[in-house]
Design an enzyme around this catalytic site. Structure first.
Site, PDB file in Angstrom:
ATOM      1  N   THR A  96       0.871  -1.187   0.000  1.00 49.13           N
ATOM      2  CA  THR A  96       0.000   0.000   0.000  1.00 49.13           C
ATOM      3  C   THR A  96       0.901   1.229   0.000  1.00 49.13           C
ATOM      4  OG1 THR A  96      -1.685  -1.144   1.288  1.00 49.13           O
ATOM      5  CG2 THR A  96      -1.780   1.264   1.258  1.00 49.13           C
ATOM      6  N   LYS A 171      -7.529   1.746  -2.895  1.00 49.38           N
ATOM      7  CA  LYS A 171      -7.139   1.288  -1.544  1.00 49.38           C
ATOM      8  C   LYS A 171      -7.230   2.437  -0.530  1.00 49.38           C
ATOM      9  CE  LYS A 171      -5.048  -1.074   1.739  1.00 49.38           C
ATOM     10  NZ  LYS A 171      -5.693  -2.140   2.469  1.00 49.38           N
ATOM     11  N   LYS A 246      -0.972   5.486   8.570  1.00 51.19           N
ATOM     12  CA  LYS A 246      -0.237   5.592   7.292  1.00 51.19           C
ATOM     13  C   LYS A 246      -1.230   5.770   6.126  1.00 51.19           C
ATOM     14  CE  LYS A 246       1.405   2.350   4.163  1.00 51.19           C
ATOM     15  NZ  LYS A 246       1.943   1.082   3.740  1.00 51.19           N
TER      16      LYS A 246
HETATM   17  P1  NAD Z   1       5.763  -6.158   7.324  1.00 53.64           P
HETATM   18  O1  NAD Z   1       6.551  -5.064   7.922  1.00 53.64           O
HETATM   19  O2  NAD Z   1       5.359  -7.322   8.163  1.00 53.64           O
HETATM   20  O3  NAD Z   1       6.515  -6.741   6.015  1.00 53.64           O
HETATM   21  C1  NAD Z   1       7.281  -5.954   5.136  1.00 53.64           C
HETATM   22  C2  NAD Z   1       8.567  -6.707   4.857  1.00 53.64           C
HETATM   23  O4  NAD Z   1       9.326  -5.987   3.893  1.00 53.64           O
HETATM   24  C3  NAD Z   1       9.456  -6.883   6.092  1.00 53.64           C
HETATM   25  O5  NAD Z   1       9.705  -8.264   6.302  1.00 53.64           O
HETATM   26  C4  NAD Z   1      10.716  -6.102   5.746  1.00 53.64           C
HETATM   27  O6  NAD Z   1      11.892  -6.683   6.271  1.00 53.64           O
HETATM   28  C5  NAD Z   1      10.700  -6.152   4.236  1.00 53.64           C
HETATM   29  N1  NAD Z   1      11.473  -5.089   3.608  1.00 53.64           N
HETATM   30  C6  NAD Z   1      11.475  -3.763   3.908  1.00 53.64           C
HETATM   31  N2  NAD Z   1      12.307  -3.095   3.086  1.00 53.64           N
HETATM   32  C7  NAD Z   1      12.857  -4.020   2.250  1.00 53.64           C
HETATM   33  C8  NAD Z   1      13.786  -3.954   1.180  1.00 53.64           C
HETATM   34  N3  NAD Z   1      14.352  -2.784   0.809  1.00 53.64           N
HETATM   35  N4  NAD Z   1      14.106  -5.107   0.549  1.00 53.64           N
HETATM   36  C9  NAD Z   1      13.559  -6.278   0.916  1.00 53.64           C
HETATM   37  N5  NAD Z   1      12.664  -6.408   1.928  1.00 53.64           N
HETATM   38  C10 NAD Z   1      12.315  -5.282   2.580  1.00 53.64           C
HETATM   39  O7  NAD Z   1       4.446  -5.445   6.700  1.00 53.64           O
HETATM   40  P2  NAD Z   1       3.088  -6.149   6.223  1.00 53.64           P
HETATM   41  O8  NAD Z   1       2.095  -6.125   7.324  1.00 53.64           O
HETATM   42  O9  NAD Z   1       3.413  -7.427   5.538  1.00 53.64           O
HETATM   43  O10 NAD Z   1       2.594  -5.059   5.152  1.00 53.64           O
HETATM   44  C11 NAD Z   1       3.165  -4.976   3.856  1.00 53.64           C
HETATM   45  C12 NAD Z   1       2.305  -4.031   3.024  1.00 53.64           C
HETATM   46  O11 NAD Z   1       0.951  -4.521   2.972  1.00 53.64           O
HETATM   47  C13 NAD Z   1       2.230  -2.606   3.593  1.00 53.64           C
HETATM   48  O12 NAD Z   1       2.305  -1.696   2.533  1.00 53.64           O
HETATM   49  C14 NAD Z   1       0.870  -2.565   4.281  1.00 53.64           C
HETATM   50  O13 NAD Z   1       0.312  -1.263   4.315  1.00 53.64           O
HETATM   51  C15 NAD Z   1       0.050  -3.496   3.386  1.00 53.64           C
HETATM   52  N6  NAD Z   1      -1.105  -4.127   4.050  1.00 53.64           N
HETATM   53  C16 NAD Z   1      -0.982  -4.687   5.289  1.00 53.64           C
HETATM   54  C17 NAD Z   1      -2.088  -5.264   5.883  1.00 53.64           C
HETATM   55  C18 NAD Z   1      -2.004  -5.895   7.252  1.00 53.64           C
HETATM   56  O14 NAD Z   1      -3.050  -6.179   7.843  1.00 53.64           O
HETATM   57  N7  NAD Z   1      -0.802  -6.148   7.784  1.00 53.64           N
HETATM   58  C19 NAD Z   1      -3.311  -5.291   5.213  1.00 53.64           C
HETATM   59  C20 NAD Z   1      -3.403  -4.754   3.923  1.00 53.64           C
HETATM   60  C21 NAD Z   1      -2.281  -4.170   3.347  1.00 53.64           C
END
Ligand code: NAD
Length: 297
Positions: A96, A171, A246
């Site tokens: 997102t 979104k 966010k």
């Molecule tokens: P998270 O922090 O658990 O996972 C993100 C991952 O990306 C981490 O493991 C981190 O180490 C990795 N990362 C960061 N920078 C990096 C890079 N440069 N290279 C490689 N890996 C990298 O977050 P999440 O909850 O999985 O959310 C991910 C996305 O999904 C976000 O944009 C969030 O807004 C969206 N989202 C989350 C939810 C939810 O309920 N958690 C729901 C809908 C959408």
């Protein structure tokens, strides 16, 4: 069977990878956190040591990263995806992020002969685990058609919202509704407490009346009426208040850029800012009822 590179395998990306593996795709994963890679390897994925390794020899590359900053780095940076993927590789960003970054990266991909869609999701970690996510897709029709079968292994509802960036637009509009509606539901429960109205009675009536909404029926902010809601486990997320903030900020930036008037969206952002500043950003967003209750006087 497709060869897929997957970058960003945290709370959402991890279970999405498991569903791709269940559908018998070959998945190579990369993340900055070694433990996140390890969990995917245990489920049958191959580990990559760099973005380049995850992106250079696959049919499809999927990213699930925290925010626009990381998406720019991972796609446009030195040794980023656009510099290493072979021509024709289908790129899917499910993070997102802000609409401007999605459009910039989409345009750069097109220039590099790489079909790309933005495909953010709704449904949370539960939806990622159960493969019931909703994908909101922006990008060229042909890329959408190629991506659909892959998205269908991770989600249930897949909607082509329009050109590049339209998935992100959908979104942030959806999550602005969610942030506002959660505050409305919280205010109603706090008012009911003041009026001496039983919370279960309010739930039974509002959930079958015109006040019905997802914040009430899935993430009810008081314990009891919806046993699976985070309120029953001291507001353990779920969907954190930080994530809600966010997304509300993204909607407010977009509103400012387009001169749209979103007074309630702005107020919702301010309330979630206050909640996060009080050290509650890691709690589920429905926990904002505690702020509303304590500021009720
Ligand atoms: P998270 O922090 O658990 O996972 C993100 C991952 O990306 C981490 O493991 C981190 O180490 C990795 N990362 C960061 N920078 C990096 C890079 N440069 N290279 C490689 N890996 C990298 O977050 P999440 O909850 O999985 O959310 C991910 C996305 O999904 C976000 O944009 C969030 O807004 C969206 N989202 C989350 C939810 C939810 O309920 N958690 C729901 C809908 C959408």
């Amino acid at each position: 069977m497709a060869a897929i590179g997957f970058i960003g395998v945290g709370n959402m990306g991890g279970p999405m990878v498991r569903n791709l593996l269940k559908a018998r795709h070959r998945v190579t994963v990369f993340d900055l956190a070694p433990a996140a890679i390890e969990r995917c390897v245990e489920a049958g994925a191959d580990a990559a040591r760099s973005i380049q390794q995850a992106a250079h020899d696959n049919d499809i590359v999927i990213t699930m990263l925290p925010a626009g900053k990381q998406v720019r780095e991972v796609y446009l940076g030195q040794q980023g995806i656009l510099g290493v993927a072979r021509p024709g590789t289908l790129l899917i960003d499910s993070s997102t992020i802000d609409v401007a970054t999605a459009r910039d990266v989409g345009a750069a991909a097109q220039n590099a002969n790489l079909p790309m869609i933005d495909a953010p999701v709704s449904g949370g970690v539960g939806g990622a685990q159960a493969a019931t996510l909703t994908f909101m897709v922006g990008g060229p029709e042909a890329a959408f058609v190629s991506a659909k079968p892959i998205l269908a292994t991770m989600g249930k509802t897949i909607v082509h919202a329009g050109n590049s960036g339209s998935g992100q637009a959908a979104k942030i509009c959806n999550n602005m509704i969610l942030g506002i509606s959660m505050i409305g539901v919280c205010e109603a429960f706090v008012l009911a407490e003041r009026l001496g109205l039983d919370r279960q009675k309010l739930f039974d009536i509002a959930s079958t009346s015109s006040g019905q909404c997802w914040s009430l029926t899935s993430y009810c902010p008081v314990p009891g009426p919806v046993p699976t809601s985070p309120a029953n486990r001291d507001y353990a997320a779920g969907f954190t208040a930080d994530m809600m903030l966010k997304d509300l900020r993204l909607s407010q930036d977009a509103a400012a850029a387009t001169q749209a008037k979103t007074a309630l969206g702005a107020l919702a952002a301010r309330l979630f800012e206050a909640f996060a500043s009080a050290g509650m950003g890691g709690k589920d967003f429905s926990g904002i009822i505690e702020l509303i209750r304590s500021s009720a006087g």
